[in-house]
Motif scaffolding. Sequence first.
Motif, PDB file in Angstrom:
ATOM      1  N   LEU A 128       1.028  -1.673   0.399  1.00  0.00           N
ATOM      2  CA  LEU A 128       0.162  -0.027   0.217  1.00  0.00           C
ATOM      3  C   LEU A 128       1.105   1.507   0.212  1.00  0.00           C
ATOM      4  CD1 LEU A 128      -2.657  -0.807   2.637  1.00  0.00           C
ATOM      5  CD2 LEU A 128      -2.968  -1.254   0.269  1.00  0.00           C
ATOM      6  N   PHE A 129       1.850   1.699   1.061  1.00  0.00           N
ATOM      7  CA  PHE A 129       2.935   2.293   0.025  1.00  0.00           C
ATOM      8  C   PHE A 129       3.339   2.510  -0.414  1.00  0.00           C
ATOM      9  CE2 PHE A 129       6.860   4.889   1.628  1.00  0.00           C
ATOM     10  CZ  PHE A 129       6.593   5.482   2.859  1.00  0.00           C
ATOM     11  N   SER A 130       4.365   1.513  -1.150  1.00  0.00           N
ATOM     12  CA  SER A 130       4.433   1.672  -2.555  1.00  0.00           C
ATOM     13  C   SER A 130       3.295   2.364  -3.638  1.00  0.00           C
ATOM     14  CB  SER A 130       4.560   0.157  -3.555  1.00  0.00           C
ATOM     15  OG  SER A 130       3.389  -0.041  -3.712  1.00  0.00           O
ATOM     16  N   LEU A 131       2.175   2.444  -3.230  1.00  0.00           N
ATOM     17  CA  LEU A 131       1.851   3.180  -4.316  1.00  0.00           C
ATOM     18  C   LEU A 131       1.597   4.804  -3.960  1.00  0.00           C
ATOM     19  CD1 LEU A 131      -2.070   0.901  -3.902  1.00  0.00           C
ATOM     20  CD2 LEU A 131      -0.376   1.075  -5.421  1.00  0.00           C
ATOM     21  N   LEU A 132       2.270   4.792  -2.463  1.00  0.00           N
ATOM     22  CA  LEU A 132       2.242   6.970  -2.842  1.00  0.00           C
ATOM     23  C   LEU A 132       3.666   6.333  -3.853  1.00  0.00           C
ATOM     24  CD1 LEU A 132       2.076   6.935   0.868  1.00  0.00           C
ATOM     25  CD2 LEU A 132       0.323   7.454  -0.720  1.00  0.00           C
ATOM     26  N   PHE A 133       3.957   5.758  -4.233  1.00  0.00           N
ATOM     27  CA  PHE A 133       5.176   6.254  -5.298  1.00  0.00           C
ATOM     28  C   PHE A 133       5.053   7.008  -6.151  1.00  0.00           C
ATOM     29  CE2 PHE A 133       7.509   4.825  -1.819  1.00  0.00           C
ATOM     30  CZ  PHE A 133       9.237   5.196  -1.564  1.00  0.00           C
ATOM     31  N   LEU A 134       3.487   6.811  -7.226  1.00  0.00           N
ATOM     32  CA  LEU A 134       3.290   6.657  -8.404  1.00  0.00           C
ATOM     33  C   LEU A 134       3.483   8.026  -8.790  1.00  0.00           C
ATOM     34  CD1 LEU A 134      -0.372   5.393  -8.398  1.00  0.00           C
ATOM     35  CD2 LEU A 134       1.645   4.057  -9.123  1.00  0.00           C
ATOM     36  N   PRO A 135       2.903   9.032  -8.467  1.00  0.00           N
ATOM     37  CA  PRO A 135       3.492  10.608  -9.029  1.00  0.00           C
ATOM     38  C   PRO A 135       4.574  10.778  -8.633  1.00  0.00           C
ATOM     39  CG  PRO A 135       1.932  10.910  -7.291  1.00  0.00           C
ATOM     40  CD  PRO A 135       2.172   9.541  -6.808  1.00  0.00           C
ATOM     41  N   VAL A 136       5.807   9.415  -8.581  1.00  0.00           N
ATOM     42  CA  VAL A 136       7.428   9.918  -8.694  1.00  0.00           C
ATOM     43  C   VAL A 136       7.695   9.253  -9.326  1.00  0.00           C
ATOM     44  CG1 VAL A 136       9.475   8.993  -7.194  1.00  0.00           C
ATOM     45  CG2 VAL A 136       7.715  10.321  -6.095  1.00  0.00           C
ATOM     46  N   PHE A 137       6.758   8.342 -10.500  1.00  0.00           N
ATOM     47  CA  PHE A 137       6.708   7.396 -12.184  1.00  0.00           C
ATOM     48  C   PHE A 137       6.968   8.697 -12.902  1.00  0.00           C
ATOM     49  CE2 PHE A 137       7.093   3.262  -9.067  1.00  0.00           C
ATOM     50  CZ  PHE A 137       7.653   3.187  -9.879  1.00  0.00           C
ATOM     51  N   ARG A 138       7.257   9.793 -12.967  1.00  0.00           N
ATOM     52  CA  ARG A 138       6.839  10.721 -13.560  1.00  0.00           C
ATOM     53  C   ARG A 138       8.428  11.390 -13.884  1.00  0.00           C
ATOM     54  NH1 ARG A 138       2.057  14.674 -12.214  1.00  0.00           N
ATOM     55  NH2 ARG A 138       0.195  13.225 -11.991  1.00  0.00           N
ATOM     56  N   GLN A 139       9.736  10.330 -13.139  1.00  0.00           N
ATOM     57  CA  GLN A 139      10.875  11.152 -12.915  1.00  0.00           C
ATOM     58  C   GLN A 139      11.316   9.832 -13.490  1.00  0.00           C
ATOM     59  OE1 GLN A 139      11.592  12.317  -9.452  1.00  0.00           O
ATOM     60  NE2 GLN A 139       9.881  14.019  -8.888  1.00  0.00           N
ATOM     61  N   LYS A 140      13.056  10.123 -14.020  1.00  0.00           N
ATOM     62  CA  LYS A 140      13.295   9.335 -14.527  1.00  0.00           C
ATOM     63  C   LYS A 140      14.617   8.905 -14.222  1.00  0.00           C
ATOM     64  CE  LYS A 140      10.964   8.111 -18.855  1.00  0.00           C
ATOM     65  NZ  LYS A 140      11.094   8.069 -20.220  1.00  0.00           N
ATOM     66  N   GLY A 141      15.804   7.938 -14.664  1.00  0.00           N
ATOM     67  CA  GLY A 141      17.402   8.089 -13.982  1.00  0.00           C
ATOM     68  C   GLY A 141      17.820   8.382 -12.759  1.00  0.00           C
ATOM     69  N   LEU A 142      18.471   9.482 -12.564  1.00  0.00           N
ATOM     70  CA  LEU A 142      19.485  10.408 -11.202  1.00  0.00           C
ATOM     71  C   LEU A 142      18.006  10.725 -10.258  1.00  0.00           C
ATOM     72  CD1 LEU A 142      21.457  10.698  -9.683  1.00  0.00           C
ATOM     73  CD2 LEU A 142      21.539  12.356 -10.638  1.00  0.00           C
ATOM     74  N   TYR A 143      16.906  11.447 -11.225  1.00  0.00           N
ATOM     75  CA  TYR A 143      15.679  12.146  -9.897  1.00  0.00           C
ATOM     76  C   TYR A 143      14.896  10.978  -9.652  1.00  0.00           C
ATOM     77  CZ  TYR A 143      17.067  15.719 -13.098  1.00  0.00           C
ATOM     78  OH  TYR A 143      18.124  16.664 -14.054  1.00  0.00           O
TER      79      TYR A 143
END
Length: 355
Positions: free
Chosen positions: A107-122
């Motif tokens: 469930l906590f991993s779903l909070l990372f969904l907005p982060v997937f707009r970034q790639k690589g180092l970011y």
Amino acid sequence: MGRFLKACRDLRDGSPHRQALAMVLFGVALCAVPLFANDYWVRLLVFIFVNIALASSWNVIGGVTGYPSFGHSVFFGLGAYTAAIVMVRYELSMAVAMLAGGVVAALFSLLFLPVFRQKGLYFALSTLAALLAVETLVHKWEFTRGFKSWDMGWTVPSPLSLNASYVLFVGLLCGTVISVIYLLRSKTGFALHALHKDEVLASSIGIPAARYKAIAFAASAVWPGVIGAAFAPFMTYISTESMFDVTITLNMILISIFGGIGTILGPILGGIVLSVIDQIAWGNFLEYHRLIYGLLIVLIITYKPGGIVSWLWDLEERLNRGAETPTPRGPVAVNEGGRHATIALRTEGRPGHAR
């Protein structure tokens, strides 16, 4: 050596059922170790199993999908603290605690969904920042610190003996690897490989990138949560410094790269070989332990970026070439001395280029 390479090749190229069966047989063999090993080696093997299982989980998102998470130990820590709260505060069983640890991590991993707009180092830095933020919250929140306001961790009773805990972690290792096998050989696994190769192209042919990245991240988070929940009573005492340590994530990354990132066999071989190297360096060159350990990692990454797995496949190819009977590549004629001489070469590509 030939049999070992054949077994590795079968694990790489065999069907998912055959790969899973090989992993089960490997686990059954490992269960016999406590019959002839002392407690030191049993505990050491538990740590090795934990590292391999965590690296296999990280490999799904970092190696196969191509999104290197530098904060993956947050799921391990959340699983451990969930188990502590469930077992100590609410006095529930260890099985319930492990289940809760996996659910909380997913469930906590779903909070990372907005982060997937970034790639690589970011993306890597964002996941690292999330780890540090969660560690601070868990450390400051009284509910997660213990029964008293001055508590800094949890003392978690272990309902299992050392040998029983060993068998449990063997089962968790096998379960992790088998689930990764079936995931990577499924439609989802092929989609993840496509996203790693070219996300724009994969999206253009109808692969829903956001959905599959969420699946990959959740799948790579569940097992660290379960393993962390089992690890808390094994350690008997946990704290934020030990459970949310960024070194845990670095071990996942190093083991995957050293063994062969993006492969099923890589984290297994990487975890075993690095553990052996670490023990030899620690036992014989204590003062230079970290230097030797780090130097070997740099060398393998520099000269064999594909890891140990690529070295094994190269070795197998050389052995196969050596076993083949050489045959002439073109028509031959007999010269004056009676010896065979090649009078024509098979050409490929542009005219004038001989192979």
